[in-house]
Design a protein around this motif. Structure first.
Motif, mmCIF file in Angstrom:
data_model
loop_
_atom_site.group_PDB
_atom_site.id
_atom_site.type_symbol
_atom_site.label_atom_id
_atom_site.label_comp_id
_atom_site.label_asym_id
_atom_site.label_seq_id
_atom_site.Cartn_x
_atom_site.Cartn_y
_atom_site.Cartn_z
ATOM 1 N N ARG A 193 -66.782 58.363 104.542
ATOM 2 C CA ARG A 193 -67.499 57.173 104.794
ATOM 3 C C ARG A 193 -67.745 56.399 103.268
ATOM 4 O O ARG A 193 -67.950 57.002 102.532
ATOM 5 N N VAL A 194 -67.282 55.249 103.497
ATOM 6 C CA VAL A 194 -67.182 54.433 102.114
ATOM 7 C C VAL A 194 -68.872 53.914 101.520
ATOM 8 O O VAL A 194 -69.142 53.518 100.578
ATOM 9 N N ASP A 195 -69.735 53.839 102.829
ATOM 10 C CA ASP A 195 -71.084 53.563 102.384
ATOM 11 C C ASP A 195 -71.932 54.353 103.085
ATOM 12 O O ASP A 195 -71.581 55.528 104.084
ATOM 13 N N ARG A 196 -73.123 54.568 102.706
ATOM 14 C CA ARG A 196 -74.315 55.394 103.394
ATOM 15 C C ARG A 196 -75.372 54.352 103.969
ATOM 16 O O ARG A 196 -76.532 54.744 103.984
ATOM 17 N N LYS A 197 -74.735 53.235 104.518
ATOM 18 C CA LYS A 197 -75.776 52.342 105.031
ATOM 19 C C LYS A 197 -76.805 52.958 106.191
ATOM 20 O O LYS A 197 -76.172 53.804 106.974
ATOM 21 N N GLY A 198 -77.955 52.747 106.276
ATOM 22 C CA GLY A 198 -78.954 53.277 107.370
ATOM 23 C C GLY A 198 -79.604 54.677 107.049
ATOM 24 O O GLY A 198 -80.151 55.141 107.672
ATOM 25 N N GLU A 199 -78.851 55.022 105.824
ATOM 26 C CA GLU A 199 -79.386 56.516 105.482
ATOM 27 C C GLU A 199 -80.628 56.271 104.469
ATOM 28 O O GLU A 199 -80.619 55.363 103.642
ATOM 29 N N PRO A 200 -81.422 57.211 104.635
ATOM 30 C CA PRO A 200 -82.599 57.101 103.596
ATOM 31 C C PRO A 200 -82.200 57.353 102.105
ATOM 32 O O PRO A 200 -81.365 58.189 101.965
ATOM 33 N N PRO A 201 -82.645 56.472 101.291
ATOM 34 C CA PRO A 201 -82.181 56.376 99.825
ATOM 35 C C PRO A 201 -82.304 57.761 99.232
ATOM 36 O O PRO A 201 -81.285 58.038 98.468
ATOM 37 N N ILE A 202 -83.281 58.439 99.560
ATOM 38 C CA ILE A 202 -83.450 59.718 98.702
ATOM 39 C C ILE A 202 -82.283 60.768 99.192
ATOM 40 O O ILE A 202 -81.869 61.437 98.521
ATOM 41 N N ARG A 203 -82.141 60.732 100.503
ATOM 42 C CA ARG A 203 -80.996 61.491 101.038
ATOM 43 C C ARG A 203 -79.570 61.228 100.366
ATOM 44 O O ARG A 203 -79.069 61.983 99.931
ATOM 45 N N SER A 204 -79.323 59.823 100.178
ATOM 46 C CA SER A 204 -78.171 59.422 99.603
ATOM 47 C C SER A 204 -77.958 59.763 98.231
ATOM 48 O O SER A 204 -77.100 60.429 97.727
ATOM 49 N N PHE A 205 -79.141 59.914 97.397
ATOM 50 C CA PHE A 205 -79.328 60.216 96.195
ATOM 51 C C PHE A 205 -78.836 61.592 95.850
ATOM 52 O O PHE A 205 -78.195 61.925 95.202
ATOM 53 N N PHE A 206 -79.748 62.486 96.770
ATOM 54 C CA PHE A 206 -79.429 63.907 96.479
ATOM 55 C C PHE A 206 -77.784 64.374 97.011
ATOM 56 O O PHE A 206 -77.404 65.183 96.347
ATOM 57 N N ALA A 207 -77.447 63.620 97.997
ATOM 58 C CA ALA A 207 -75.989 63.802 98.386
ATOM 59 C C ALA A 207 -74.970 63.443 97.135
ATOM 60 O O ALA A 207 -74.102 64.435 97.011
ATOM 61 N N LYS A 208 -75.163 62.543 96.596
ATOM 62 C CA LYS A 208 -74.531 62.109 95.316
ATOM 63 C C LYS A 208 -74.622 62.962 94.448
ATOM 64 O O LYS A 208 -73.426 63.662 93.628
ATOM 65 N N MET A 209 -75.813 63.763 93.863
ATOM 66 C CA MET A 209 -75.876 64.535 92.949
ATOM 67 C C MET A 209 -75.152 65.641 93.242
ATOM 68 O O MET A 209 -74.609 66.575 92.644
ATOM 69 N N PHE A 210 -74.947 66.133 94.806
ATOM 70 C CA PHE A 210 -74.660 67.586 95.168
ATOM 71 C C PHE A 210 -73.021 67.416 94.937
ATOM 72 O O PHE A 210 -72.454 68.438 94.417
ATOM 73 N N TYR A 211 -72.454 66.105 95.305
ATOM 74 C CA TYR A 211 -70.937 66.169 95.137
ATOM 75 C C TYR A 211 -70.715 66.275 93.771
ATOM 76 O O TYR A 211 -69.566 66.849 93.228
ATOM 77 N N LYS A 212 -71.582 65.381 92.697
ATOM 78 C CA LYS A 212 -71.245 65.776 91.301
ATOM 79 C C LYS A 212 -71.181 66.983 90.869
ATOM 80 O O LYS A 212 -70.269 67.481 90.263
ATOM 81 N N LEU A 213 -72.407 67.437 91.209
ATOM 82 C CA LEU A 213 -72.546 69.058 90.794
ATOM 83 C C LEU A 213 -71.410 70.089 91.382
ATOM 84 O O LEU A 213 -70.819 70.658 90.640
#
Ligand code: UDP
Ligand code: MG
Length: 313
Positions: A123-143
């Motif tokens: 997915r190229v965006d995470r529209k419609g997803e709670p921002p906090i969930r997107s934030f943690f998802a991003k952190m997870f991929y980085k880590l």
């Protein structure tokens, strides 16, 4: 050539029919000699998902089902689907139409005519997803991409098409703690990535609570990196160096200034801090140990209550 479409379903009663509708549209976009099988894996739904599926299976032989004895999780459902699938190519796709089935003909075209063993999607965006969930998802991929050899693409979906060769490789990985995004990457093979914009769910609600996702991400990290274990050693060295420094300071102070006992509070702070770290490290070791425990018990990943298929393997 045969394509198996694996569809994990948990409480998706109102999505089965629309999903089937989408599947019916596929053959006209696929080469004539293509055979299709759609495998609904009912992961212990508490609603009427299985009745909906059986109704379709009664009128259309393309529809196959595997009914679990209880909810074993999406990973187990995908595993069962891959194990039972008899196709030369296997697609994994969600039942809620968040993964567009209309991409399947394109995937098939790429995998058949190119030298790819997998066509995956992100997915190229995470529209419609709670921002906090997107934030943690991003952190997870980085880590995970920092501390693991296996690289996991941000926004990667499980929605993908694999060749039989790749499916067999994935099935040869026998671990019980399955984190498929990592397993697919681990297996290697040339992958073509397709991108699509986020769609919201057709009906029903997401089955992933924040904590479910959180523990799934821990699963990913523990399964694909032993770095957290090394962390303990690194912190140990770090604390030794600091304490050496303080020992010298205290000795010097004692020799030159004859300082009496001082700093009860600071002593307590240090003790609390260090014992906190120790507990954290024990916890990390424990989470690896727990997984070893699960692996060694060697329980099956799922139990099938009923199916209209023969196990392909
Ligand atoms: N799913 C499953 N077992 C579970 C949870 C989910 O088989 O325990 C299925 C669900 O029916 C859906 C897919 O996995 O087809 C993705 O789930 P969901 O849509 O809830 O996840 P999201 O799209 O929010 O990441
Ligand atoms: Mg979904």
């Amino acid at each position: 050539m045969k394509i198996s479409v694996v569809v994990p379903c948990y409480n998706e009663e109102s999505n089965i029919e629309p999903f089937y509708h989408e599947m019916k549209k596929l053959p006209e976009h696929l080469p004539l000699d293509t055979e299709l099988e759609v495998i609904f894996v009912n992961d212990g739904s508490r609603d009427n998902t299985i009745d909906e599926v059986k109704k379709l299976a009664g009128i259309d032989p393309v529809i196959k089902y595997i009914d679990f004895s209880r909810n074993f999780g999406k990973e187990a459902a995908m595993l069962a689907g891959l194990e039972y699938a008899g196709g030369d190519y296997v697609v994994v796709i969600d039942a809620d139409l968040q993964d567009p089935p209309s991409l399947i003909p394109k995937m098939y075209d790429i995998i058949r005519n190119g030298d790819y063993e997998r066509v995956a999607t992100r997915r190229v965006d995470r529209k419609g997803e709670p921002p906090i969930r997107s934030f943690f998802a991003k952190m997870f991929y980085k880590l995970i991409n920092k501390i693991s050899d296996v690289k996991i693409v941000d926004g990667a979906r499980d929605f993908s098409m694999m060749s039989r060769k790749m499916v067999n490789s994935v099935l040869s990985l026998k671990e019980k703690n399955r984190f498929s995004k990592g397993l697919f990457e681990w297996a290697g093979y040339k992958t073509k990535w397709l991108e699509f914009k986020n769609h919201s769910r057709n009906a029903g609600s997401s089955k992933w609570s924040f904590w479910k996702l959180f523990s799934y991400s821990i699963e990913g990290i523990v399964s694909f990196s032993s770095y957290p274990l090394v962390l303990s050693a690194i912190l140990g060295v770090f604390l030794c160096v600091i304490s050496l420094f303080f020992i010298i300071v205290i000795i010097v102070r004692q020799l030159f200034f004859g300082d009496p006992v001082a700093g009860w509070a600071s002593t307590v702070c240090v003790i609390l801090f260090v014992s906190g770290l120790q507990h954290l490290m024990i916890g990390i070791i424990g989470s690896y140990l727990a997984r070893i425990f699960i692996e060694i018990k060697d329980r099956p990943s799922y139990i099938v209550l009923e199916t209209n298929m023969e196990n392909g393997n």
